[in-house]
Design a protein around this motif. Structure first.
Motif: not given
Ligand SMILES: [Cu+2]
Lengths: 602, 497, 154
Positions: A256-257, A278-279, A282-283, A274-276, A340, A286, A345, A246
C-alpha cells in the motif's frame, strides 16, 4: 579515399554464413555506430506511432464524438467509430509515453549519444560494447510490453504518462488500469534499465577514453551535454525505477505504498491503505524533472555545435556554456516540486521549489545569450541543420518564457492542467528538441551513411514543419489562458469552452499538416540513404574529431591515432588559411602544440 | 578534404588507439563505482520511502519488532554473516594479488557459502512471517489496521469458514460407508449383468448398447471407489484434529466473535454505547492477537465491561426475584419446561413460546423471566468461555496480560492465534500492512542483490584466482561490500527501531 | 558523511593506485572485529529498555553506529582509504543526492500526520458505515449481510 568501410572488418566474420554474419553485424552488433543507428531507426518508427496517437487526440478535440478514422471502425465499430472517453485517456497516455520513453530520450542518448560519443572523443568504441548492446536490447522488452498493452481493453494504459496513484495503483480503479497499466509499468522499468546501462557506459567512456590531448575543456558541447545527461540519468532514474517497482507491487501484491487510507473504489475499500499518493509524485518527479533536461540538454549541445559550425565562428563563451549546462542539471535536481503546486504539498516546500525553478532561467538565459553571441557577426550558412538549430533557439525562448509563468505558484494554480502547460512542454520538446534532432540528423547524416541529404527537400521540410508547428502549439497558450483543460475527452461539455472549438479545429488542421510534412523528411531520409550524393570525410568543413574519420566510419572508427591540439570551435582562426581548424591538425611551425598529455579534467 | 586523406589507409579499420584517461583506475572499476552510485540512489529511494512512511505513520501505530514476529537476534546474526563474507572476499582479493590462487579460492568459497547462509536465515525469517499471516496480499491480507466492524466480521467469516468446513468433512466421513456401500452394490450388479450379457451368444441392439454402457461405467465406479477410499482416509486422519478443534472454533465463534460483532452493531449513537462498541471490538482484537501497547487500554475496557456486566446481572437478578415472587405456580412450571440454553442470537430472547394455558399476564411474566434467565445464562456461558480461552491476569506493573497455560505455567498472553496456530484469524495490527509492505520491499530487494551476487560468485568460482583475476575479484568485492553496506543500514532500521 | 583524508596526498598522482596489498590479514581482521563489536553495540542499544525509553536517543546511537560501520567498510574493505582523489568524485555526489532525496520527502510525506486532526486519525481507514452515523443500517444488519461483503468481493 574509399568508402568501403562497411567491409573493413569483414575478415573477422569470414567464416560465418550470410545470415549469421548479417545478424552479428547488424542485429546483435556491439559496434556503437550500429547500435546508434538501431536506436535511430527504432525511435523514428515510434515517432511515427506517437505522432499518429497525437492526431487521434487532435481529431477528438476538433470534432468530438464524430468517429475516429481508421481506429474508430477497427476498435469501436459497435459505436459507429466513436471512441470511448477511456480510449481518449489511452490516447494521450500512450502518446506521451511513446514520445518521451521511446522517442526523445532514446533518440538523444541512445542514437546520438551512441553514435557521436566515441567518434567525437576519439575512441574506437564505447568502454563496454556488450553492455552497450544490452542497453539497446533492453528497449525491446519495453517495446513489446507497451505494444502488448494496446491489446488489452481499452487498448492501452490510461493512467496518464505520470501514472499518478491512486488511479494507477489500484487494480480496479478504472478501465485501462488493469493489465495495460501493469504492462506500462514493466515497460517503463525496462526503458529505465536500458538508460541506466547506457548512462554508466557513456560516463566511463567519456571519462576514460578520450584521445590524447582531448582534455575535458576541449570536448564539444554535444559531449558535455551527453555527459551531464548521463549523470542526470544515473542519479535520477534509479529513483523512478524504485518507485515503479513499488507501484507494481501495489498493483499486483497488495502493498500500500501509494494507496491512501480509506480509499473507496467501486463501493469497496481498496485492499490496503496507509500509503501516500504524494510520495509517488515526489519520487516520480524526482526523476521526471531531471528527465526534461535529459530531453533537452543533448539537443542544446548538438545545436551549439551546429550553430558554431555554420556561423564559422568559435562558440561564444564555451566555458560559461559548460557551466550553465552543469548548472541547469544541478538545479534540475531541486525543482521537481513545481509539478506539484496544486497537489496539496507542504506550502513551505512549494515556495522553495518556486524560487529554485525561477533560478533555472539564469543558466538557460546564458545559453541563449551565447548562441546569439555566436551567430552575431558570423558568416552564416543557412543550411538545413542551421535552419533547424536557429528555430530551436528561437522556439526555446518561447518555451522557456512560458515555463517561468508556471514556475510562479500563484499563476500555476490558475493554469495548472490547462493547455497552457501543453503548449509549454510542446514548445520545449517538439519545437525545441525535435527540431534540434532533425537538425542533428541533417548534420550528421553524411557521417552516418556517407551520403548527403537533399538540401532543397530539407528546407521545404523545415519551412512546412516550422509554420505548422507554430500553428499547432502557439494557439494552445491562448486555449490554456482561457482555462481549456487537458486530459478531458470532451471539454465542450462545459459551456465556457464551447466557443473554443473552432480554434481547436484550426490546431488540428495544422497538426495534420505538421505530420504530413514529415513525409518529406521520411522520403528524403530513405532516398538519401541509398541514392544521395556521396561525400568525403568532412562535408561541412567542421572541426570535430568525428569529421576526421571516414564517412561512414569503419570498425574501430579511426584509421589513424587522433591527437587533439585544440578545442572544437576554432573557426576562422588566424593561425591557418582555412576558416576551420580541425582539432587534430597540428599547429603550423613555430607555434607550440599544447596540452598533449594534460590531465586537467577536474 | 581533411589532412588525413593522404598518407593513411582506412581499409584495416581497427588500429589500437591511445587514450588519455582521467582516473588512474581500470574502466571496470570506474563503471562499477558509477553503477554503485545508481544503486545508492535506488536504495535511498527505497529506504527514504520506508523512513517517511514509518515516521509519518499516525503516532504510536507503527508495529514494534515483536508485534510482527521480527527476531532481532536473527537480524544481528545476518549482519554478522555479511560482515564475515565481506571480510572473506577482501582476504580472497589479498590472496589473489599475491598470486596465492588456492588460498584465494578458499576465501572466495567461504564468501559464497556465507551468502547462502544469509539467504537461508532470511528464508527462516520470511517463513515465520508468512506462517503468522503477516504479508501484503491481494485482495486483503490477515492484517487489519484497526478493530472496527470490518475486522470483527472478518474474524467471524474466518471462524464460520473453519466450522463449516469441518462440519462438512465430518458429515462426509459419516456418510462415506453408506456411499461406499451403494457404489459396491452397483458394481456388483453391473459386473453380474455384464458377465451375463457377455455370455449371450446373440445380443439385440439394445443389449449391445447396455453392454457398452456397462463397460464404460464399471471403471468409473472403480475410480470413484478409489477416490472415496483415499478421501475417507484423509478425512479419518483429520478427524482427531477436528474433534479437538471444532468445539474450540465454535466456542470462539459463538462466545466472543458473535458477542463482539453484535455489541459493535448496537444501534445507538450516545457516547456510552460508542465506548462499549469500541470496547467489544478491541477486546476481541486483543484476544486474537495482542499488541503489547494495547494491553493497558484493553485492561481498562475489560474492567469497564465487567463492571457493566455485574451491574446488569444485579439488575436482572433483582427483577427476576421480584417476578418470581409474584409469579403464579403455573408460570414457574412453564418456565422450568423451557429450554434455556443460550441461543447464539440474543435477538431470539424474546421469542420464548407462551404456553397456551396461561393468561396473557402470566405469559408476559413468563416471557420476561425466560428472557432474564437466558440472558444470565448467556453471560455466565461467555464468562466460562472467557476463562477457558482467555484466562488472563493483567499485570499492572509490566502492563501485560499474563496467561496461565495448561501446564499451570504463567506466561505472557500471546493470543488465540498463537495458542491455536490453526486458527489464523485476522489480526489487528495498526500500520501493519504498511509495515509488511516496506519490510518485504527493503529486504526483498536486498535479498535480490544477494542472489545476483551469488550468481556472479558462481561464475567466478571455477576460475583460477591468481593475480590476473585480481581486478575481477576486486570489482565483485566492491559490489558485495555495497550489499553489505545496505544491510548495515537496514538492520537497525528494520529490526531495532 | 566525512571522508578520511589519510593517504590520498601521496597517491593522488600515482597512475596505478594500489596494486600491492595494504594491510594484510591483520588489519582486515581488526576491521572485521570492530564491525562485529559495533553490531553488538547497536543490538544492545536496540534491546535496552533504558535507552529505547527515549527512542530518539536509541535511533541516534544506532544510526551513528551504522554510519561508523559504513565508513569502516568503505574505507578499508572497499579500499577507499588508499585510493586517489577520484574517490570523492565517485562517492560524494551520490551520497549527497541520496541524503537530499530522503530529506526532501520529510516535510511532505514524513510529517503528513502532524496536522491530522484527532478526528481524522480516529476515522482513518474506516468508512462511514462503521462509524455509527447510520444506526438504521446497523440495526438491520443480519448475519452474512455485513458491510464487509462489499470489500471481500475482489
Ligand atoms: Cu519540471
Amino acid at each position: 579515399m574509399s568508402s568501403t568501410i562497411v567491409d573493413a572488418h569483414a575478415g573477422e566474420h569470414a567464416h560465418r554464413g550470410g545470415v549469421g554474419a548479417f545478424i552479428s553485424k547488424y542485429v546483435f552488433s556491439r559496434d556503437h555506430k550500429i547500435i546508434g543507428l538501431q536506436f535511430l531507426f527504432s525511435t523514428l518508427l515510434w515517432f511515427l506511432v506517437g505522432g499518429l496517437l497525437a492526431l487521434g487526440i487532435r481529431i477528438q478535440l476538433a470534432w468530438p464524438w464524430e468517429g475516429m478514422p481508421v481506429i474508430g471502425p477497427m476498435l469501436f465499430a459497435g459505436e459507429g467509430g466513436q471512441i470511448s472517453p477511456e480510449f481518449y485517456t489511452t490516447l494521450f497516455t500512450m502518446h506521451a509515453t511513446v514520445m518521451i520513453f521511446f522517442v526523445i530520450i532514446p533518440i538523444l542518448a541512445g542514437a546520438f549519444g551512441n553514435y557521436l560519443i566515441p567518434l567525437m572523443i576519439g575512441a574506437d568504441d564505447m568502454a563496454f560494447p556488450t553492455l552497450n548492446m544490452l542497453s539497446y536490447w533492453f528497449m525491446w522488452p519495453a517495446f513489446a510490453l507497451i505494444g502488448m498493452s494496446f491489446f488489452f481493453p481499452p487498448y492501452g494504459a490510461g493512467g496518464g504518462w505520470t501514472s499518478y496513484p491512486p488511479l494507477s495503483a489500484v487494480w480496479e480503479a478504472a478501465p485501462g488500469s488493469h493489465w495495460p497499466q501493469t504492462l506500462w509499468l514493466l515497460g517503463v522499468t525496462c526503458v529505465g534499465i536500458s538508460s541506466m546501462l547506457g548512462s554508466v557506459n557513456y560516463m566511463t567512456t567519456i571519462i576514460q577514453m578520450r584521445a590524447p590531448g582531448m582534455t575535458m575543456f576541449r570536448l564539444p558541447m554535444t559531449i558535455w551535454a551527453m555527459f551531464i545527461t548521463a549523470i542526470l540519468q544515473a542519479f535520477a532514474l534509479p529513483v523512478l525505477t524504485a518507485a515503479g517497482f513499488m507501484q507494481l507491487l501495489d498493483r499486483v501484491a497488495g502493498t500500500g505504498f501509494f494507496v491512501p487510507e480509506g480509499l473507496v473504489v467501486n463501493n469497496s475499500i481498496a485492499a490496503s491503505g496507509g500509503g501516500q499518493p504524494l510520495l509517488w509524485q515526489h519520487l516520480f518527479w524526482f526523476y521526471s524533472h531531471p528527465a526534461v533536461y535529459i530531453m533537452i540538454l543533448p539537443a542544446m549541445g548538438m545545436v551549439s555545435d551546429i550553430i558554431s559550425c555554420f556561423s564559422r565562428k568559435p562558440l561564444f563563451g564555451y566555458k560559461p556554456m559548460v557551466f550553465s549546462i552543469s548548472g541547469i542539471a544541478g538545479l534540475g535536481f531541486i525543482v521537481w516540486g513545481h509539478h506539484m503546486f496544486v497537489s496539496g504539498m507542504n506550502p513551505i516546500l512549494g515556495m522553495t521549489f518556486m524560487v529554485a525553478t525561477m533560478m533555472i532561467a539564469l543558466p538557460s538565459a546564458v545559453k541563449v545569450f551565447n548562441w546569439l553571441g555566436t551567430i552575431w557577426g558570423g558568416r552564416l550558412y543557412f543550411t538545413t541543420p542551421m535552419l533547424f538549430s536557429l528555430s530551436f533557439v528561437s522556439m526555446f525562448i518561447i518555451g522557456g518564457l512560458s515555463g517561468i509563468f508556471m514556475a510562479a505558484t500563484p499563476v500555476d494554480i490558475f493554469i495548472h492542467d490547462t493547455y497552457f502547460i501543453v503548449a509549454h512542454f510542446h514548445y520545449v520538446l517538439f519545437t525545441g528538441t525535435a527540431m534540434a534532432v532533425f537538425g542533428a540528423i541533417y548534420f550528421w547524416f553524411p557521417k552516418m551513411f556517407g551520403r548527403m541529404m537533399n538540401e532543397q527537400l530539407g528546407k521545404l521540410h523545415f519551412f512546412l514543419t516550422f509554420v505548422f508547428m507554430n500553428g499547432t502549439f502557439y494557439l494552445m497558450h491562448i486555449l490554456g489562458a482561457r482555462g481549456f483543460p487537458r486530459r478531458l475527452a470532451d471539454p465542450y461539455d462545459y459551456e465556457t469552452f464551447s466557443n473554443l472549438q473552432p480554434m481547436n479545429q484550426f490546431i488540428t488542421i495544422c497538426a495534420i499538416g505538421m505530420v504530413a510534412s514529415q513525409i518529406i523528411f521520411a522520403g528524403n531520409f530513405i532516398y538519401s540513404m541509398f541514392w544521395g550524393p556521396t561525400v568525403g570525410r568532412n562535408p561541412w568543413r567542421a572541426n570535430g574529431l568525428e569529421w576526421t574519420a571516414p564517412s561512414p566510419p569503419g570498425h574501430g572508427n579511426f584509421d589513424f591515432q587522433p591527437i587533439v591540439y585544440r578545442g572544437p570551435y576554432e573557426y576562422g582562426s588566424p593561425e591557418v588559411d582555412t576558416d576551420y581548424y580541425p582539432q587534430t591538425q597540428p599547429p603550423p611551425d613555430g607555434i607550440e602544440p599544447t596540452g598533449k598529455s594534460e590531465h586537467t579534467d577536474h | 578534404m581533411a589532412q588525413h586523406d593522404s598518407g593513411h589507409h582506412d581499409d584495416h579499420g581497427h588500429i589500437q588507439l591511445e587514450y588519455q584517461p582521467s582516473l588512474p583506475i581500470n574502466n571496470g572499476k570506474v563503471i562499477l563505482w558509477l553503477f554503485l552510485s545508481t544503486e545508492i540512489m535506488f536504495f535511498s529511494g527505497l529506504i527514504g520511502t520506508y523512513i517517511v512512511l514509518r515516521f509519518g505513520s499516525p503516532a504510536g501505530t507503527w508495529p514494534g519488532p515483536h508485534d510482527v514476529h521480527v527476531v532481532e537476534k536473527l537480524g544481528a546474526l545476518n549482519t554478522f554473516v555479511l560482515i564475515c563474507s565481506s571480510l572473506s572476499i577482501v582476504l580472497s582479493l589479498e590472496a589473489a594479488r599475491s598470486n596465492k590462487a588456492s588460498l584465494a579460492k578458499i576465501w572466495f568459497g567461504l564468501t559464497f557459502f556465507l551468502a547462502f547462509v544469509f539467504l537461508f536465515i532470511k528464508g527462516i525469517e520470511y517463513n515465520s512471517k508468512f506462517d503468522h499471516g503477516i504479508y501484503p496480499q491481494k485482495p486483503h491480507s490477515q492484517i487489519y489496521e484497526k478493530a472496527d466492524i470490518y475486522y470483527v466480521s472478518a474474524v467471524r467469516t474466518r471462524l464460520n469458514e473453519l466450522v463449516t468446513k469441518w462440519q462438512t468433512e465430518d458429515t462426509e466421513l459419516a456418510t462415506a460407508p453408506n456411499t461406499a456401500k451403494q457404489l459396491e452394490d452397483e458394481q456388483q450388479s453391473a459386473t453380474a449383468r455384464r458377465d451375463a450379457l457377455n455370455g449371450m451368444s446373440n445380443r439385440s441392439e439394445q443389449e449391445n448398447d447396455e453392454l457398452r454402457q456397462l463397460t464404460k461405467r464399471l471403471p468409473e465406479i472403480k475410480a470413484a471407489l478409489g477416490d472415496l477410499a483415499s478421501k475417507t482416509k484423509g478425512l479419518e486422519a483429520g478427524s482427531a484434529d477436528r474433534k479437538v478443534r471444532l468445539p474450540i472454533a465454535e466456542s470462539i465463534l459463538n462466545d466472543f466473535a458473535r458477542w463482539a460483532e453484535l455489541t459493535a452493531a448496537t444501534a445507538s449513537d450516545d457516547l456510552v454505547t460508542r465506548h462499549k462498541r469500541q470496547a467489544a471490538m478491541e477486546i476481541l482484537a486483543y484476544q486474537v492477537y495482542p499488541l503489547h501497547r494495547d494491553a493497558h487500554a484493553v485492561s481498562e475496557y475489560l474492567r469497564a465491561e465487567e463492571a457493566d456486566r455485574n451491574q446488569e446481572a444485579a439488575k436482572l437478578a433483582a427483577e427476576r426475584a421480584e417476578l418470581h415472587g409474584n409469579a403464579t405456580a403455573a408460570t414457574l412450571e412453564a418456565l422450568k419446561a423451557l429450554d434455556l440454553t443460550p441461543a447464539p442470537e440474543p435477538g431470539a430472547d424474546a421469542a420464548a413460546p407462551p404456553s397456551t394455558n396461561l393468561s396473557p399476564e402470566e405469559s408476559a411474566v413468563l416471557e420476561r423471566l425466560a428472557a432474564i434467565d437466558k440472558r444470565l445464562a448467556q453471560t455466565r456461558h461467555r464468562e466460562e468461555a472467557l476463562d477457558e480461552h482467555f484466562a488472563v491476569r493483567y499485570d499492572s506493573n509490566e502492563h501485560t496480560f499474563m496467561h496461565t497455560g495448561h501446564d499451570g505455567h504463567e506466561s505472557e498472553w500471546h493470543g488465540l492465534n498463537d495458542d491455536y496456530h490453526w486458527l489464523k484469524l485476522p489480526m489487528k495490527i495498526p500500520s501493519g500492512n504498511m509495515w509488511a509492505s516496506t519490510y518485504f520491499l527493503l529486504t526483498g530487494f536486498h535479498a535480490l542483490h544477494v542472489v545476483v551476487g551469488l550468481i556472479v560468485f558462481a561464475c567466478i568460482i571455477p576460475l583460477k584466482l591468481d593475480a590476473t583475476r585480481a581486478n575481477m575479484i576486486e570489482n565483485t568485492g566492491l559490489y558485495w561490500h555495497f550489499v553489505d553496506l545496505v544491510w548495515i543500514f537496514l538492520f537497525p532500521l528494520l529490526y531495532l527501531f | 558523511m566525512s571522508h578520511d583524508n589519510v593517504g590520498h596526498a601521496d597517491h593522488a598522482d600515482s597512475g596505478h593506485g594500489h596494486d600491492q596489498s595494504h594491510g594484510g590479514l591483520g588489519k582486515y581482521l581488526i576491521v572485521g572485529g570492530l564491525l562485529a563489536v559495533l553490531t553488538a553495540i547497536s543490538f544492545a542499544a536496540g534491546s535496552s529498555k533504558t535507552i529505547m525509553s527515549t527512542p530518539q536517543l536509541g535511533w541516534t546511537i544506532m544510526i551513528a553506529v551504522s554510519c561508523a560501520k559504513a565508513m569502516l567498510v568503505m574505507l578499508f574493505f572497499m579500499h577507499l582509504i588508499w585510493e586517489a582523489n577520484w574517490k570523492y568524485v565517485l562517492t560524494v555526489p551520490a551520497s549527497i543526492m541520496s541524503l537530499f532525496l530522503m530529506l526532501m520527502l520529510v516535510p511532505d510525506v514524513g510529517l503528513r500526520t502532524r496536522n491530522y486532526s484527532e478526528e481524522r486519525l480516529l476515522r482513518a481507514a474506516t468508512p462511514a458505515a462503521a462509524d455509527s452515523n447510520s444506526p438504521s443500517e446497523e440495526a438491520e444488519m443480519k448475519e452474512g449481510d455485513t458491510p464487509t461483503d462489499g470489500h471481500k468481493q475482489h
